[in-house]
Design a protein around this motif. Structure first.
Motif, short mmCIF file in Angstrom:
data_model
loop_
_atom_site.label_atom_id
_atom_site.label_comp_id
_atom_site.label_asym_id
_atom_site.label_seq_id
_atom_site.Cartn_x
_atom_site.Cartn_y
_atom_site.Cartn_z
N LEU B 162 -3.19 -57.62 34.33
CA LEU B 162 -3.14 -58.81 35.17
C LEU B 162 -3.84 -58.50 36.49
O LEU B 162 -3.65 -57.42 37.07
N ARG B 163 -4.63 -59.46 36.95
CA ARG B 163 -5.46 -59.22 38.12
C ARG B 163 -4.67 -58.69 39.32
O ARG B 163 -5.09 -57.75 39.99
N GLY B 164 -3.50 -59.26 39.55
CA GLY B 164 -2.72 -58.88 40.72
C GLY B 164 -2.28 -57.42 40.71
O GLY B 164 -2.02 -56.84 41.76
N PHE B 165 -2.20 -56.84 39.52
CA PHE B 165 -1.76 -55.44 39.39
C PHE B 165 -2.94 -54.47 39.29
O PHE B 165 -2.73 -53.26 39.20
N ALA B 166 -4.17 -55.01 39.25
CA ALA B 166 -5.32 -54.16 38.93
C ALA B 166 -5.48 -52.98 39.89
O ALA B 166 -5.68 -51.84 39.47
N GLU B 167 -5.37 -53.26 41.17
CA GLU B 167 -5.59 -52.18 42.14
C GLU B 167 -4.47 -51.14 42.05
O GLU B 167 -4.71 -49.94 42.15
#
Lengths: 985, 193
Positions: B162-167
C-alpha cells in the motif's frame, strides 16, 4: 591464586590469549575458553552468591543449566544481567561482575542470612509477614526484593539491534552432539533441507568432551570429518550458538542465535541476536542429557561440580578442577571423569559409589569405595574435605574438588511444550519424553542412551524414520547401529544424616528440609511443592533440581516418582532477552509509519503532525507570530467559515464495492435505506453492529449501477473492510459483491467554505453550479482541461458549502499545490485535523468520540434514519431490545458554559444543578468539546440522560480529575447554521 | 489553468538511496529498486468464476499476481492506454471487476543472492526455489506490513505494498539488508504531465 591450567591439551588456542576483567581484576584466558573456564583456570572458584542465603557458590556445570555462576556482563547500554558464565564465550576486553553481594563477592554482608536460616525456611514470608497487612507492599516486599536477588538491568539504551527471521526445513535437528550430527548427516546426504542448531559455540556436543575411543576412528577424527562434510552440503544450515527455546503449533520452533553477543566490538550492520522461527516438517530432538546432581550436605561449596562438567573443563579447556579430587557417582560418568583426571596426571583421592556392584571397570589408581556415600562436604569458599559414610563407618577425606554424578536426565523439555507429559522409566531411572507419531522424534541420550556409538547409530536411524514420514526414502544411515551398554540405572535421591544443608535447587536455595516441610504441611503434590518451596522456579527452571525434587518427594510420600509426576514444562527452555522477542520493532521502528499522499504537501505548508493509528495526520498549520496551537486552529476555523480551507482527508477509509447485488448488500449493511440511491449521488450511512449499537458512519456514493464508493472513518477503515468481507463471504455468499480497498489510491482533500466553488471551478472541467452539481452530488470529473481524472463529492463535514476532491495519489501533492495557488487570492488556507474537529463539533456532527460502542442511532439523534421499511439489516433485531428503546438512555445534546469565559473538558460528567456529586446522580458525560471561535466560547457535545428533552436546563459539568466545576446549559447540538442553508447555496 | 504544473510524484521519490551495510568484495548481495508506478490493476473475480486467472494471462496486459482467493493484481512497467481497461472488461464480462490501483500500490524489486534471506526476516513464506517457484506470488506480512510477494526470478522478488506504507517498508528492507550489503535506487523525482 594458583593457575589451574594444564600445560597441554584441550581445544583452546594457546596462541590467542584473551584478557578480560572480573570484579575489576584483570585476568587472562585463551580463545576457546568460556568465562567460567577462564575463571577456573585463574583459580577463581568462587563465582557468585546464592539467591536467599548468600552462600558462596562456584560453577557447577559447563552448560546452559548453570544455576550458580550468574554474572552481569558488559557495561553501559550493553549491560546484561544474570548471564550464565558457562555460556559466555571469552572475548577480548570482556567485563564481568558478580551479583547479589555487598560489598564484595568475597565478603558479603548478606551472608548473615545464613545465620538466620532456621527462620527462613520455605514459605517463611507467608507466615512471618502476615501483619500488618499494609506493610507487605510498602515494607516487607521491598526489603525481601532487595535482599534476595539477581543482577540489575541497565537504564541506558541498548546500542545494538536484534532481529527475527523465518526458516523452513525438511528436518530440524536440535543439538549437534553425536545423535544430532548423525541425524543431520543422514538427512543432508539424502538432499533434504536440514537445519542443525546447537547452543554451544562449537558443534559437537559430548564429542568435544569424551575421550572414549570409537571402533572406526578417534572421536576427534569422526567429529571433524562429519562437520566438514556437513559444512560442504548446500542443503544443510549449521547454526552454532543457537538455543531452541520453544516448540509451538504447526511444528514451529523458536530459537535464539547469539550472532555477535560474543564479539568485543559488535558490527553495527549486524544484529547482536537473531530470533529464528523455524517451521520444520520433521524434527530430531538430540538435546542430550543433563547430569543429575547428588544431594548431600554442603553440596554447594565451591569446588563441588558435576562430574561431566569437570571432564568438559579438563578435556576442552585443559583446566584442572583442583589438586585432589573425590568422585561421588552412581554411574559410569564418575569413572570416566576419574580416568581422564588420572590421565592428565591429577590425583583422584577416591571414587565413592553407593552401589554394591556395577559393570564399570576401574583400572586406575584411585581407591573405589563401594556402598559409600558422601554425607557432607566441608569448607567455606573452597572445598576442604568430605565425610564419606560406608555402612555406618565415617571417613574424612581431604579434597579440594568433588565431581558428582547422580545419573542422567534426558533433556526432553521441548518435547513437552505442547501439552505432553514426561513418563517415568524405572529401567532408566529417568523421565522420558512420550513418543509422537509425527513431527518430533527423540534421539541419542535425549532418549536415555549412554554410549557415543549407540547415540551415533540412533541419530542416523531416527533420521531415517523421520525422513520416511515426509516421503524421503532414498536416505541411508550415516552411522551403523550399535548396542548401548548402559546398565539398569540406579536412583539415589539424597544422603541421609547430613550435618549441613543439602541443596536440591541451587539457584533458589531450596534444600531437603524445605521439601520435607512442604510434604509435612500438606503441599506434597509436585505442583504445590514447587510453589511452596520455589524449587524449579528460578531462571534455570529447575534443569538440575526438578528430578531430584520429584525423587525426594516420592521418597517422603513413599511412592514412585511415576506417581509424583513432573511439573508442567513451558517455553522458554532457557532465558531469552526481551530484545530478541522485540526484534526491530523498537524506538521509531516500533510500528510502521503510514503517510498520506498529501504528507509532503502538508509538510511544506508547515503542518504539525499527529499520530493517528499508524497515520501521520496534519493537525494544524502554525504561522509566524501565533502563540500556540489554539491560535492557529481558531484562525483556520474562522477562515474556512469566512473564505475557504483545504484539508487532507486521505486517511479516511475508502472501499470500492462492485457487483450486481451491491445495492442489496449496502441496504443490509447500513441501517438506513440505500437501495434507491441514484447514480451520481452520495448518501450518509450509519452501520450498526449485530447488537444494534452504531459501528461506523460515512458517505457512500453510487458511481455506476454496479459500482459504489464507500468512505469509512480513519480509525475503523480496516475494521469496516473486514466486516464487509465477512458479510459478503459468510452471511450472504449468494450476493454478487466484490470489495477492494482504495484508501491508498486516492489523495482526497476537503475544500470547504463559501468560496470553495469559485476555487474548484477553476480546475474542474464540469459545471459546478448548484443546479448542475447539487449538495450530495458525487461524480467522476475531469480536471485541468482533461489532464487528469478525479472524483468530486459535494459533501460537508464542516457545515459549509464544501467538496471533497479525490485525485490519484501520485498527483495529490501537485493538485493540492494548484488548489492553494488558485485559492490564494480568495483567502484559501490549509486547515488540519484540529480545525476539522472544531468545525464538526460546531456543526454537531458525530465521530467515534460519540460512536463509542454504547450508542444506538436514536441516542445520536439519528433515529429517524433507521429504516422501518427494510425487511432486515444488520442490527435490526437487537435494536428493538427493551433497554435500547428505554426513554431515559443517555442521548446526544449540546452543552455550553453559562459564563462564556468559563470552559470544560471532554470526559467531564454532567450533574443536575444542585445534585450531589455521587455515582447515582451521574447523568452523562461530555464526549467532545472545543473552543468555538464562531460562538466565542467553549462548546460541547454530550451524552446526557433525556438530553434532547432537557434543552435549556442548567446543569453542572464536573471533572474531579482536574477539580473543575462549570455551570452550563444544555442546548441543541448544532452551533452553526442549524437550518443547513449553507449546504445548499 | 494551463499555467498550473500538474506532476506525478512517485511514493518512493526522495527516500533513502545508495549503498548501505557491509559491502563484500563481490559487491552488494542485495539490490533494491523502486519500480515504475504506471499500471497496477486489482482484479476481483466473481464467485464461481474459475477461469479468470487463465483469461487474464492470455490478455497480455501485464504480469498476473495471485492476491487471495478470486483476486489478482496485474502489473506492468509501462502505462496502458485508457481503452485497455474497457477491453479487459469486455473480455471478462461480469466474471471480473477491476479497480485501478496504479496509485494505491507501490512495487519494490529486491534481488541478489541474499534477497531471499532479507525477505525471510519479514515473511513466513518458504522462499525455497523448489517451493516458491518463479512466477508464484502470495499475500504475506513483511514484518508488520502487509505485502504481495512475488518471485520474478531465481534470485529476484517483487513486493507490492500500500502506498502509505511504501517508505516504511523501504526503510525496513534497508535495515534487514545491512548485513549482506545493499544498493538501492529510489524512484525518479516528479514528472510533469
Amino acid at each position: 591464586m594458583t593457575s589451574h591450567r594444564l600445560t597441554r591439551g584441550g581445544r583452546i588456542d594457546r596462541e590467542k590469549p584473551i584478557s578480560f576483567e572480573f570484579d575489576g581484576q584483570r585476568l587472562s584466558g585463551y580463545s576457546g575458553d568460556t568465562l567460567a573456564s577462564a575463571l577456573l583456570a585463574n583459580g577463581r572458584q568462587l563465582m557468585g552468591r546464592s539467591f536467599k542465603y548468600h552462600r558462596p557458590r562456584g560453577v557447577l556445570t559447563a552448560g546452559s543449566s548453570e544455576p550458580n555462576a550468574l554474572m552481569t556482563i558488559g557495561s553501559g547500554g550493553r549491560t546484561e544481567a544474570n548471564t550464565r558464565a558457562t555460556m559466555v564465550e571469552l572475548s577480548e576486553g570482556l567485563i564481568a561482575r558478580s551479583q547479589n553481594r555487598w560489598p564484595s563477592l568475597d565478603f558479603d554482608i548478606g551472608a548473615l542470612n545464613s545465620l538466620l536460616s532456621p527462620f527462613l525456611g520455605a514459605g517463611f514470608y507467608y507466615k512471618t509477614f502476615m501483619w500488618p497487612a499494609a506493610f507487605w507492599e510498602r515494607v516487607y516486599e521491598p526489603i525481601i526484593r532487595k535482599a534476595a536477588g539477581l543482577g540489575r538491568a541497565s537504564y541506558e539504551a541498548d546500542p545494538d539491534y536484534r532481529e527475527k527471521r523465518w526458516a523452513h526445513c525438511d528436518l530440524l535437528v536440535i543439538g549437534a552432539g553425536p545423535a544430532g550430527l548423525a541425524a543431520a548427516l543422514t538427512a543432508g546426504r539424502a538432499g533434504a533441507r536440514v537445519i542443525l542448531l546447537d547452543e554451544g559455540f562449537e558443534l559437537g556436543g559430548s564429542l568435544l568432551v569424551e575421550t572414549t575411543p570409537l571402533s572406526a576412528a578417534s572421536v576427534e577424527e569422526i567429529t571433524r570429518r562429519t562437520l566438514d562434510e556437513l559444512s560442504a552440503l548446500p542443503n544443510v544450515r549449521l547454526l552454532p550458538r543457537t538455543t531452541a527455546f520453544g516448540w509451538y503449533d504447526d511444528n514451529v520452533f523458536g530459537a535464539v542465535e547469539r550472532v555477535q553477543s560474543h564479539t568485543p566490538q559488535p558490527d553495527p550492520n549486524r544484529p547482536i541476536e537473531r530470533l529464528w522461527r523455524i517451521a520444520a516438517r520433521e524434527t530430531i530432538l538430540a538435546t542430550g542429557a543433563e547430569e543429575r546432581p547428588l544431594v548431600f550436605g554442603g553440596n554447594d561449596i565451591p569446588g563441588v561440580m558435576m562430574a561431566g562438567a569437570m571432564r568438559s573443563y579438563l578435556n576442552r579447556q585443559a583446566v584442572a578442577p583442583g589438586q585432589r579430587t573425590v568422585i561421588f557417582t552412581t554411574n559410569a560418568s564418575g569413572y570416566r571423569t576419574a580416568a581422564d583426571l588420572e590421565a592428565a596426571g591429577l590425583e583422584v583421592a577416591a571414587i565413592v559409589d553407593p552401589r554394591s556392584e556395577s559393570h564399570d571397570q576401574w583400572t586406575g589408581k584411585a581407591r573405589v569405595i563401594r556402598q559409600g556415600v558422601v554425607r557432607d562436604a566441608h569448607g567455606g569458599k573452597r572445598l576442604k574435605s568430605v565425610t564419606v559414610e560406608t555402612q555406618g563407618r565415617l571417613e574424612e577425606i581431604a579434597a579440594d574438588a568433588l565431581g558428582m554424578s547422580g545419573g542422567w536426565n534426558p533433556i526432553i523439555h521441548l518435547a513437552c511444550h505442547r501439552g505432553a507429559k514426561p513418563v517415568w522409566s524405572d529401567e532408566r531411572s529417568a523421565f522420558l519424553a512420550p513418543e509422537f507419531s509425527s513431527g518430533l522424534t527423540l534421539a541419542g541420550s535425549a532418549r536415555a542412551l549412554d554410549s557415543l556409538e549407540a547415540c551415533l547409530g540412533d541419530g542416523a536411524e531416527r533420521a531415517l524414520q523421520a525422513l520416511s514420514r515426509i516421503g524421503i526414502t532414498n536416505a541411508t544411515a550415516s552411522f551403523a547401529a550399535a548396542a548401548d551398554g548402559a546398565p539398569r540405572a540406579f536412583s539415589f535421591w539424597r544422603a541421609d544424616n547430613n550435618k549441613t544443608k543439602a541443596f536440591v535447587d541451587y539457584q533458589n536455595d531450596v534444600h531437603t528440609k524445605d521439601l520435607g516441610l512442604a510434604v509435612q504441611e500438606g503441599y506434597g503434590h509436585v505442583e504445590l511443592a514447587k510453589r511452596y518451596t520455589t524449587n524449579g522456579m528460578a531462571t534455570d527452571q529447575g534443569k538440575l533440581s526438578n528430578v531430584n525434587a520429584i525423587g525426594i518427594l516420592a521418597q517422603l510420600r513413599g511412592v514412585s516418582p511415576a506417581e509424583v509426576q513432573s511439573t508442567t514444562f513451558r517455553p522458554f527452555y532457557s532465558p531469552v532477552s526481551f530484545g530478541a522477542l522485540t526484534g526491530l520493532a523498537k524506538g521509531k521502528d516500533f510500528q510502521p509509519v503510514r503517510k498520506s499522499p498529501l504528507h509532503d504537501w502538508a509538510k511544506k505548508n508547515g503542518a504539525v503532525f499527529v499520530e493517528t493509528g499508524l497515520w501521520y495526520r496534519s493537525a494544524w498549520f502554525p504561522r509566524t507570530g501565533e502563540a500556540g496551537w489554539r491560535q492557529s486552529v481558531d484562525r483556520e476555523v474562522l477562515n474556512t467559515r469566512k473564505n475557504a480551507g483545504i484539508c487532507d482527508v486521505s486517511t479516511l477509509g475508502k472501499i470500492e464495492i462492485f457487483g450486481n447485488d451491491a445495492a442489496v448488500f449496502l441496504n443490509r449493511v447500513y441501517c438506513n435505506a440505500f437501495l434507491k440511491l441514484a447514480v451520481g449521488r452520495a448518501r450518509y450511512g450509519v452501520m450498526l453492529r449485530e447488537d444494534g449499537m452504531v459501528y461506523d458512519d460515512g458517505t457512500t456514493s453510487r458511481l455506476a449501477e454496479d459500482h459504489y464508493f464507500m468512505t469509512t472513518t480513519t480509525a475503523l477503515a480496516a475494521g469496516v473492510m473486514t466486516h464487509l468481507e465477512f458479510c459478503a463471504q459468510t452471511i450472504w455468499p449468494e450476493l454478487d459483491v466484490r470489495l477492494a480497498s482504495s484508501t491508498d489510491q486516492w489523495a482526497q482533500m476537503a475544500i470547504a467554505g463559501p468560496k470553495s466553488r469559485t476555487i474548484l471551478q477553476r480546475i474542474v472541467d464540469e459545471d459546478l453550479s448548484d443546479e448542475a452539481f447539487p449538495f450530495m452530488a458525487a461524480r467522476p470529473v475531469s480536471l485541468f482541461g482533461g489532464r487528469i481524472k478525479g472524483r468530486l463529492f459535494r459533501i460537508s463535514f464542516s457545515g459549509e458549502l464544501a467538496y471533497e476532491l479525490a485525485v490519484p495519489s501520485g498527483f495529490g501533492e501537485s493538485v493540492a499545490d494548484a488548489v492553494m495557488k488558485i485559492g490564494e487570492p480568495h483567502g484559501l488556507s490549509p486547515y488540519g485535523s484540529e480545525a476539522l474537529g472544531v468545525l464538526r463539533i460546531e456543526k454537531g456532527h458525530v465521530t467515534h468520540a460519540e460512536i463509542n460502542g454504547t450508542v444506538t442511532p436514536d441516542d445520536l439523534g439519528l433515529g429517524k434514519m433507521v429504516s422501518s421499511a427494510k425487511p432486515d439489516f444488520i442490527g435490526k433485531a437487537m435494536l428493538n431490545r427493551e433497554g435500547l428503546k428505554s426513554p431515559d438512555r443517555i442521548r446526544l445534546v449540546g452543552v455550553k458554559p453559562l459564563d462564556p469565559a468559563k470552559s470544560f473538558r471532554t470526559g467531564s460528567h454532567i450533574l443536575a444543578n444542585g445534585a450531589a456529586a455521587t455515582l447515582e446522580n451521574d447523568q452523562g458525560y461530555v464526549t467532545s468539546s472545543a473552543f468555538s471561535p464562531h460562538a466565542g466560547h467553549t462548546i460541547g457535545l454530550a451524552l446526557v440522560k433525556n438530553g434532547p428533552e432537557r434543552i435549556g436546563e442548567k446543569v453542572i459539568v464536573r471533572n474531579d480529575l482536574f477539580g473543575e466545576i462549570t455551570e452550563a446549559i444544555l442546548c441543541q447540538p448544532v452551533f452553526v447554521d442549524p437550518e443547513n442553508r449553507k449546504l445548499h447555496v | 489553468m494551463s499555467d498550473l504544473r500538474i506532476a506525478h510524484k512517485p511514493a518512493l521519490a526522495g527516500v533513502k538511496a545508495g549503498k548501505f551495510g557491509i559491502i563484500g568484495p563481490k559487491g552488494p548481495a542485495v539490490r533494491m529498486k523502486a519500480m515504475p508506478e504506471h499500471w497496477l490493476l486489482h482484479v476481483l473475480g466473481a464467485a464461481g468464476a474459475t477461469d479468470t486467472e487463465r483469461q487474464l494471462a492470455t490478455l497480455d496486459i501485464g504480469a498476473v499476481r495471485f492476491a487471495g482467493p478470486g483476486q489478482w493484481l496485474v502489473v506492468n512497467d509501462t502505462a496502458q492506454p485508457e481503452e485497455a481497461l474497457a477491453r479487459l472488461q469486455a473480455a471478462l464480462g461480469n466474471s471480473a471487476a477491476f479497480s485501478d490501483q496504479t496509485h494505491g500500490r507501490v512495487r519494490i524489486a529486491l534481488e541478489g543472492p541474499r534477497a531471499a534471506d532479507v525477505l525471510s526476516k519479514g515473511s513466513a513464506i518458504d522462499l525455497d526455489l523448489g517451493v516458491f517457484a518463479v512466477g508464484r506470488s502470495g499475500m504475506t506480512l513483511m514484518g508488520h506490513i502487509s505485502v504481495n510477494l512475488a518471485r520474478t526470478g531465481p534470485e529476484a522478488f517483487e513486493l507490492i505494498v500500500l502506498r502509505g506504507f511504501a517508505e516504511s517498508l523501504w526503510n525496513d528492507l534497508i535495515h534487514m539488508s545491512l548485513e549482506y550489503g545493499l544498493e538501492c535506487i529510489a524512484a525518479p523525482e516528479t514528472a510533469a504531465i
